[in-house]
Design an enzyme around this catalytic site. Sequence first.
Site, PDB file in Angstrom:
ATOM      1  N   HIS A   1       0.800  -1.216   0.000  1.00 20.67           N
ATOM      2  CA  HIS A   1       0.000   0.000   0.000  1.00 20.67           C
ATOM      3  C   HIS A   1       0.848   1.287   0.000  1.00 20.67           C
ATOM      4  O   HIS A   1       0.672   2.170  -0.820  1.00 20.67           O
ATOM      5  CB  HIS A   1      -0.909  -0.002   1.228  1.00 20.67           C
ATOM      6  CG  HIS A   1      -1.640  -1.297   1.423  1.00 20.67           C
ATOM      7  ND1 HIS A   1      -2.718  -1.690   0.647  1.00 20.67           N
ATOM      8  CD2 HIS A   1      -1.416  -2.310   2.306  1.00 20.67           C
ATOM      9  CE1 HIS A   1      -3.130  -2.883   1.055  1.00 20.67           C
ATOM     10  NE2 HIS A   1      -2.371  -3.287   2.041  1.00 20.67           N
TER      11      HIS A   1
HETATM   12  O1  RIB Z   1      -4.529  -0.489   5.268  1.00 13.48           O
HETATM   13  C1  RIB Z   1      -3.184  -0.467   4.859  1.00 13.48           C
HETATM   14  C2  RIB Z   1      -2.364   0.423   5.728  1.00 13.48           C
HETATM   15  O2  RIB Z   1      -2.387  -0.056   7.071  1.00 13.48           O
HETATM   16  C3  RIB Z   1      -0.869   0.429   5.325  1.00 13.48           C
HETATM   17  O3  RIB Z   1      -0.332   1.703   5.563  1.00 13.48           O
HETATM   18  C4  RIB Z   1      -0.257  -0.572   6.253  1.00 13.48           C
HETATM   19  O4  RIB Z   1       1.123  -0.308   6.502  1.00 13.48           O
HETATM   20  C5  RIB Z   1      -1.066  -0.332   7.490  1.00 13.48           C
HETATM   21  O5  RIB Z   1      -0.524   0.804   8.155  1.00 13.48           O
END
Ligand code: RIB
Length: 346
Positions: free
Chosen positions: A260
């Site tokens: 992500h």
């Molecule tokens: O939902 C994904 C996010 O949540 C990303 O930033 C992951 O590292 C967690 O922090």
Amino acid sequence: MEKEKIILDVDTGSDDAVAIVCAMLSDEIDLLGITTVGGNVELKNTTDNTLRVVEWCGRQDEVPVYMGTELSIAATLVPWGIQGMTLPHREAGGESEFSGIHPDHLPIPAPTMKTQDKRAAIWLVEKLLSMPDHSVTLVPVGPQTNMALAIRSDDRILKKIKRVVMMGGSHNVYYPTQGAEFNVWADPEAVEIVLTSGLDVTMVSLDATSDALLSKEQAAAIRAIGTKPASLVATMIEQRLGGAEGSVDYENKSVGAALHDPLAVCAVVHPEVLTDVWDTSCHIDLGRGMAYGETVLGRNYMLIEGPDGEPQNLPVNCHYARRADSEFFYNWVYDILIKDRDSRTV
Ligand code: RIB
Ligand code: CA
């Protein structure tokens, strides 16, 4: 071309680690500093992991790290759970499928570098006030407590901020609840403070990040680059393939894993990686019911007529990314690592 000045706010975790590598090594980015927050794991571990990554890439003399906050602004949630309940990866002292994705300690050596003495929100205000107007892009990829505290502490920083490109939010894809994304859900009030600050906000949502999966084969190609940063990125991809972040096809064959946070960094310097962006109103449900922490997009005031007699729409305050170009994203990560390798061999 002038580099993009950014401040990265992380809850290092495995995808945060890849975001840090890309932000540090990219020749298009001037990383002013990194602030840490509790989230994927507790603050002491997100901070330690961040220091590990900076030092692993040899940037300990260039990239300062500032420890932020453990607890949310107002939520009954604490980053590793709700009072009386814990997230899957925070069973009382136990391990779970999630621990493998965001281990307390990343599989690289413990750091010798230290955090700066100043805490994150204090540094954010001081650093931003020292910068030219509209010059710094904030890139929060964890719970946004530090950003919110800084905005509430001194709103003079708002004119110093060029824009916010956050990893967070969800509409069609969601975790850990049936409508919320973790970074928002862990501190909903903080995100609402950012969304109502008047800043230009791009939300790189789970919808978009789930569209830009990286595969086992791509991880192998990255590992073959042969540098320490490349080996870390490959390991972070591989460890996510089998876990909750991995995706499988109808034959249960792995088709890749979502990373992500680095997608948000990519979107700062290459907005074209986001292939479907919806300019809309975006707010976070702050009711303490089942929708707490959910991203609420595109709503309007049904009872208030606008000038044309139609329901009054909420003002557009967000560029919400719904899709992303996975091939572009992979090539961006790969190119950063290749350029880094070639710069080390000269
Ligand atoms: O939902 C994904 C996010 O949540 C990303 O930033 C992951 O590292 C967690 O922090
Ligand atoms: Ca994160």
